[in-house]
Write a protein that holds these residues in place. Structure first.
Motif, mmCIF file in Angstrom:
data_model
loop_
_atom_site.group_PDB
_atom_site.id
_atom_site.type_symbol
_atom_site.label_atom_id
_atom_site.label_comp_id
_atom_site.label_asym_id
_atom_site.label_seq_id
_atom_site.Cartn_x
_atom_site.Cartn_y
_atom_site.Cartn_z
ATOM 1 N N LEU A 148 0.854 -1.194 0.000
ATOM 2 C CA LEU A 148 0.000 0.000 0.000
ATOM 3 C C LEU A 148 0.889 1.243 0.000
ATOM 4 N N PRO A 149 0.781 2.107 -1.022
ATOM 5 C CA PRO A 149 1.734 3.219 -1.140
ATOM 6 C C PRO A 149 1.587 4.317 -0.085
ATOM 7 N N ALA A 150 0.352 4.772 0.176
ATOM 8 C CA ALA A 150 0.141 5.995 0.952
ATOM 9 C C ALA A 150 0.813 5.999 2.328
ATOM 10 N N PRO A 151 0.771 4.887 3.084
ATOM 11 C CA PRO A 151 1.417 4.940 4.402
ATOM 12 C C PRO A 151 2.912 5.243 4.349
ATOM 13 N N TYR A 152 3.590 4.843 3.263
ATOM 14 C CA TYR A 152 5.013 5.154 3.144
ATOM 15 C C TYR A 152 5.227 6.672 3.042
ATOM 16 N N PHE A 153 4.352 7.330 2.292
ATOM 17 C CA PHE A 153 4.468 8.782 2.143
ATOM 18 C C PHE A 153 4.329 9.462 3.497
ATOM 19 N N ASN A 154 3.277 9.081 4.234
ATOM 20 C CA ASN A 154 3.022 9.721 5.525
ATOM 21 C C ASN A 154 4.091 9.352 6.549
ATOM 22 N N ARG A 155 4.528 8.081 6.514
ATOM 23 C CA ARG A 155 5.567 7.684 7.459
ATOM 24 C C ARG A 155 6.867 8.426 7.147
ATOM 25 N N GLY A 156 7.142 8.610 5.848
ATOM 26 C CA GLY A 156 8.321 9.375 5.481
ATOM 27 C C GLY A 156 8.272 10.793 6.028
ATOM 28 N N ALA A 157 7.099 11.400 5.940
ATOM 29 C CA ALA A 157 6.939 12.758 6.467
ATOM 30 C C ALA A 157 7.166 12.790 7.970
ATOM 31 N N MET A 158 6.694 11.742 8.678
ATOM 32 C CA MET A 158 6.903 11.682 10.126
ATOM 33 C C MET A 158 8.380 11.496 10.459
ATOM 34 N N HIS A 159 9.052 10.618 9.722
ATOM 35 C CA HIS A 159 10.482 10.423 9.948
ATOM 36 C C HIS A 159 11.245 11.732 9.737
ATOM 37 N N HIS A 160 10.872 12.466 8.698
ATOM 38 C CA HIS A 160 11.550 13.730 8.421
ATOM 39 C C HIS A 160 11.310 14.721 9.549
ATOM 40 N N ALA A 161 10.070 14.789 10.038
ATOM 41 C CA ALA A 161 9.754 15.708 11.135
ATOM 42 C C ALA A 161 10.524 15.358 12.404
ATOM 43 N N LEU A 162 10.815 14.076 12.574
ATOM 44 C CA LEU A 162 11.531 13.618 13.771
ATOM 45 C C LEU A 162 13.042 13.593 13.578
ATOM 46 N N GLY A 163 13.510 14.031 12.389
ATOM 47 C CA GLY A 163 14.939 14.106 12.146
ATOM 48 C C GLY A 163 15.574 12.829 11.645
ATOM 49 N N ASN A 164 14.740 11.852 11.256
ATOM 50 C CA ASN A 164 15.266 10.585 10.734
ATOM 51 C C ASN A 164 15.357 10.674 9.208
ATOM 52 N N ASP A 165 16.338 11.426 8.722
ATOM 53 C CA ASP A 165 16.376 11.779 7.305
ATOM 54 C C ASP A 165 16.541 10.574 6.379
ATOM 55 N N ALA A 166 17.403 9.635 6.738
ATOM 56 C CA ALA A 166 17.633 8.471 5.876
ATOM 57 C C ALA A 166 16.372 7.623 5.766
ATOM 58 N N ALA A 167 15.696 7.404 6.888
ATOM 59 C CA ALA A 167 14.452 6.628 6.885
ATOM 60 C C ALA A 167 13.370 7.359 6.107
ATOM 61 N N ALA A 168 13.337 8.685 6.239
ATOM 62 C CA ALA A 168 12.350 9.489 5.518
ATOM 63 C C ALA A 168 12.532 9.335 4.015
ATOM 64 N N ARG A 169 13.761 9.468 3.551
ATOM 65 C CA ARG A 169 14.040 9.362 2.116
ATOM 66 C C ARG A 169 13.712 7.960 1.594
ATOM 67 N N ALA A 170 14.051 6.949 2.378
ATOM 68 C CA ALA A 170 13.777 5.568 1.961
ATOM 69 C C ALA A 170 12.277 5.336 1.796
ATOM 70 N N ASP A 171 11.487 5.899 2.700
ATOM 71 C CA ASP A 171 10.036 5.727 2.609
ATOM 72 C C ASP A 171 9.459 6.427 1.387
ATOM 73 N N ILE A 172 9.930 7.628 1.109
ATOM 74 C CA ILE A 172 9.398 8.357 -0.051
ATOM 75 C C ILE A 172 9.820 7.664 -1.345
ATOM 76 N N GLU A 173 11.036 7.157 -1.399
ATOM 77 C CA GLU A 173 11.460 6.422 -2.594
ATOM 78 C C GLU A 173 10.631 5.150 -2.778
ATOM 79 N N LYS A 174 10.294 4.492 -1.680
ATOM 80 C CA LYS A 174 9.432 3.306 -1.750
ATOM 81 C C LYS A 174 8.042 3.706 -2.236
#
Length: 214
Positions: A148-174
């Motif tokens: 399911l694509p959408a949760p990756y987008f939102n989770r990426g945004a949460m990771h970015h807000a929390l400073g987890n840049d690598a995880a954020a980028r990985a989620d958006i690429e997924k």
């Protein structure tokens, strides 16, 4: 107009719903609403009839009648989780965030695997500035349905807000890889570009700050 006896008079709830669905499939919304009114007159304790009418009213942006119908549907069937999700969406339109969160919590308690409940709660928690809690809902959704694509987008945004840049980028690429819509894919690419620009500005700002120190 029908001649003689009303052919819908002795229909079951399920048969009434099929009639309504036929009207909707043909784009006959007024006839669908009329059929629902008749069905509710015959089966006033059938929660699904109020739920169906509320769904149509939501699509027509008739918010107050939709809320009234959902209140009735929940009174008649308090354990139908999707009604709680629908009412939460309405509460949000009226600015009633706390009540929306209670409904989403209840929906998840009733049906922990209900995707719309998890997704909507995660989104609401994010909007309330509770990124850590929101992240848990999106984590659950990704694990529950990795395709399911959408949760990756939102989770990426949460990771970015929390400073987890690598995880954020990985989620958006997924997300970009899974999304069917080119518009969705572009939204993901645009977000990555925005993050890159932010990072460059941060590096430049930090560099100027260090250079200005004596």
């Amino acid at each position: 107009m029908h001649r003689g006896a009303n052919p819908h008079r002795k229909l079951t709830v399920e048969q009434h719903l099929r009639v309504v669905e036929q009207h909707l499939a043909a784009g006959r919304v007024p006839q669908a609403m009329a059929a629902l009114g008749q069905a509710i007159g015959q089966h006033p304790e059938a929660a699904e009839l109020y739920g169906m009418r509320a769904n149509i009213e939501l699509q027509q942006k008739n918010l107050e009648p939709a809320l009234a119908d959902l209140e009735q549907a929940i009174r008649l069937d308090p354990n139908r989780a999707i009604y709680r999700v629908m009412r939460a969406q309405l509460y949000l339109k009226f600015g009633r965030d706390k009540e929306a969160l209670v409904d989403l919590d209840t929906a998840i308690h009733i049906d922990p695997e209900l995707v719309p409940a998890r997704f909507n709660r995660g989104t609401l928690l994010a909007n309330l500035g509770k990124e850590d809690q929101a992240l848990k809902d999106f984590d659950y959704l990704v694990k529950h349905d990795p395709a399911l694509p959408a949760p990756y987008f939102n989770r990426g945004a949460m990771h970015h807000a929390l400073g987890n840049d690598a995880a954020a980028r990985a989620d958006i690429e997924k997300f970009i890889g899974l999304a069917d819509s080119e518009d969705w894919k572009q939204a993901g690419r645009n977000l990555l570009k925005a993050w890159d620009a932010q990072q460059k500005d941060k590096v430049a700002t930090d560099g100027h700050a260090k250079g200005g120190k004596q």
